[in-house]
Design a protein around this motif. Structure first.
Motif, PDB file in Angstrom:
ATOM      1  N   ARG A   1      91.090  61.138  40.977  1.00  0.00           N
ATOM      2  CA  ARG A   1      90.783  62.208  41.924  1.00  0.00           C
ATOM      3  C   ARG A   1      91.641  62.104  43.188  1.00  0.00           C
ATOM      4  NH1 ARG A   1      86.721  65.883  41.919  1.00  0.00           N
ATOM      5  NH2 ARG A   1      86.283  66.878  43.935  1.00  0.00           N
ATOM      6  N   GLY A   2      91.898  60.910  43.660  1.00  0.00           N
ATOM      7  CA  GLY A   2      92.748  60.751  44.837  1.00  0.00           C
ATOM      8  C   GLY A   2      94.173  61.207  44.571  1.00  0.00           C
ATOM      9  N   MET A   3      94.716  60.862  43.393  1.00  0.00           N
ATOM     10  CA  MET A   3      96.057  61.298  43.034  1.00  0.00           C
ATOM     11  C   MET A   3      96.133  62.812  42.885  1.00  0.00           C
ATOM     12  SD  MET A   3      99.162  60.406  42.432  1.00  0.00           S
ATOM     13  CE  MET A   3      99.019  58.626  42.177  1.00  0.00           C
ATOM     14  N   ALA A   4      95.108  63.403  42.267  1.00  0.00           N
ATOM     15  CA  ALA A   4      95.079  64.859  42.111  1.00  0.00           C
ATOM     16  C   ALA A   4      95.033  65.552  43.467  1.00  0.00           C
ATOM     17  CB  ALA A   4      93.873  65.267  41.269  1.00  0.00           C
TER      18      ALA A   4
ATOM     19  N   PHE B   1      91.512  65.931  53.111  1.00  0.00           N
ATOM     20  CA  PHE B   1      91.855  65.037  52.002  1.00  0.00           C
ATOM     21  C   PHE B   1      90.675  64.154  51.622  1.00  0.00           C
ATOM     22  CE2 PHE B   1      93.373  60.951  50.422  1.00  0.00           C
ATOM     23  CZ  PHE B   1      94.181  61.353  49.366  1.00  0.00           C
ATOM     24  N   TYR B   2      90.001  63.598  52.617  1.00  0.00           N
ATOM     25  CA  TYR B   2      88.839  62.757  52.322  1.00  0.00           C
ATOM     26  C   TYR B   2      87.691  63.566  51.722  1.00  0.00           C
ATOM     27  CZ  TYR B   2      90.907  58.734  54.681  1.00  0.00           C
ATOM     28  OH  TYR B   2      91.716  57.693  55.028  1.00  0.00           O
TER      29      TYR B   2
ATOM     30  N   ASP C   1      86.847  62.444  47.973  1.00  0.00           N
ATOM     31  CA  ASP C   1      85.540  61.781  47.864  1.00  0.00           C
ATOM     32  C   ASP C   1      84.404  62.784  47.791  1.00  0.00           C
ATOM     33  OD1 ASP C   1      86.828  59.368  47.985  1.00  0.00           O
ATOM     34  OD2 ASP C   1      86.549  59.126  50.145  1.00  0.00           O
ATOM     35  N   GLY C   2      84.676  63.955  47.159  1.00  0.00           N
ATOM     36  CA  GLY C   2      83.633  64.972  47.040  1.00  0.00           C
ATOM     37  C   GLY C   2      82.391  64.497  46.311  1.00  0.00           C
ATOM     38  N   PRO C   3      82.521  63.886  45.117  1.00  0.00           N
ATOM     39  CA  PRO C   3      81.311  63.394  44.432  1.00  0.00           C
ATOM     40  C   PRO C   3      80.553  62.345  45.235  1.00  0.00           C
ATOM     41  CG  PRO C   3      83.151  63.538  42.904  1.00  0.00           C
ATOM     42  CD  PRO C   3      83.711  63.781  44.270  1.00  0.00           C
TER      43      PRO C   3
END
Length: 405
Positions: free
Chosen positions: A60-63, A164-165, A169-171
């Protein structure tokens, strides 16, 4: 003195102090809160793309990083094209300025029979007091402009970092928010979050599609008219007209008209006509079909939400007003109970015959055939009973109801 009075006074003073401290802290943190709000809506806008890439095996961070990198590259390319266009036009205008000035001076001399010269005007302009004051003020304002530029860059970096955070870190953010709520409230929060993601992402993607269509249409026109910097102008019109509410169309069309005017004044008129015609096509045909499923909101509600957002948060409120209103409308629509509308002609805008206005009834009375003459040899005057509702005239003609025996 009662024993509770000193304690109540201390408690009241403490409450007032806490309120003043909270008000001061809120005013100090207003800029940060606005940045966080912008970052949250930006994270909601990129959430569908990030979730799609994460569902296909990417971290998820890379996406999130790839999505933001694509947005930054596109923004940098647009700014570069626009900057080169403006720089080229400014250089050409500076080179052609003496010719423009000579033509204006010749027209003034021939019209008003004066003897002006460009050399005298330049000397008077250079030695004028207001120009020297303007140069001094401009030199002193360079530091202020530099500070504003640095502040804008810092604000942009803050928004990008928070967004970005929020997206990466949505979930985890949803899990942390739901951990402090009971199970029934958790379902409501997750439902509201899902609606916000759908509406914000749908608004952004539909606007992006309309911006691309507008860009292609205006690019064809500018190439046909041989207007310079057609790609940059077309991208300018597409983005500004779609992502700046209410006045974006006028701001977007002003720059191509100005550039076209330097080529031929008639070209500026053609650009104006095309912008107006395309705006009507977009408002009545293109936009309703593209936004029917993504942002199903009435144009009057959208316009009112933009005005309210501008009054509350300025330009930021104008940008996020439409997706916020669409999210609120969809969330309330899921819980507001609706009923079947009765089959009444008044629902479709038809009025009952008995609901006619008094002037209409007077006109209808004057148009009907005359009855027998009255005792004074003329027709009877219009009475209140003649102007009453048909139901009331029927009731008065039948007389009062008889009482039961």
């Amino acid at each position: 003195m009662p024993r509770w009075l000193p304690r109540a006074m201390v408690l009241a003073l403490a409450l007032v102090a806490c309120f003043q401290l909270g008000t001061w802290a809120f005013h100090q943190l207003t800029g940060l809160l606005i940045n966080v709000l912008i970052a949250f809506f930006l994270a909601l806008a990129v959430e569908p793309a990030v979730s799609w890439m994460a569902a296909h095996g990417m971290r998820r961070g890379m996406a999130t990083g790839l999505v933001f990198l694509a947005v930054l590259i596109a923004s940098a390319g647009f700014v570069t094209l626009l900057g080169s266009m403006l720089a080229g036009q400014i250089v050409s205008m500076v080179e052609e300025f003496p010719k423009y000035l000579d033509s204006v001076i010749n027209w003034i001399n021939s019209t008003f029979h004066t003897e002006l010269s460009r050399v005298d005007i330049q000397n008077n302009l250079v030695h004028s007091d207001w120009l020297q004051k303007y140069v001094q003020n401009g030199a002193s304002g360079v530091l202020d402009v530099s500070a504003q530029v640095l502040g804008g860059l810092f604000q942009l970096l803050t928004i990008l970092l928070f967004s970005f955070y929020f997206a990466a870190d949505g979930p985890r953010l949803r899990r942390a928010l739901c951990s402090v709520l009971p199970p029934a409230k958790q379902a409501e929060v997750l439902r509201a979050w899902e609606i916000a993601v759908d509406k914000t992402g749908g608004y952004l993607y539909s606007r992006g599609l309309m911006a691309m269509i507008s860009c292609i249409a205006h690019y064809v026109l500018l190439v046909f008219l041989e207007v310079p910097y057609a790609p940059a102008l077309a991208v300018w019109v597409g983005l500004v007209s779609q992502f700046i509410p209410t006045i974006g169309t006028y701001l977007a069309g002003a720059l191509p008209m100005l550039i076209a005017f330097t080529v031929d004044p008639w070209y500026a008129l053609w650009v104006l006509v095309f912008v107006v015609v395309y705006q009507q096509f977009e408002n009545y045909l293109l936009q309703p079909k593209l936004t029917a499923k993504s942002v199903d909101i009435h144009p009057a509600v959208a316009f009112g939400s933009v005005i309210a957002g501008t009054a509350l948060l300025g330009a930021v409120g104008a940008l996020i007003a439409i997706p916020a209103a669409a999210t609120l409308q969809a969330f309330l629509g899921a819980y507001v109970k609706r009923y079947t509308v009765t089959d009444d002609p008044r629902v479709h805008g038809h009025r009952r015959r008995g609901s006619e206005l008094v002037p209409t009834r007077v006109w209808r009375f004057l148009q009907r055939p005359r009855g027998p003459l009255g005792p004074r040899g003329r027709t009877e005057d219009v009475t209140a009973a003649d102007l009453a509702e048909p139901e009331q005239r029927t009731a008065s003609a039948s007389g009062p109801p008889q009482s039961e025996q």
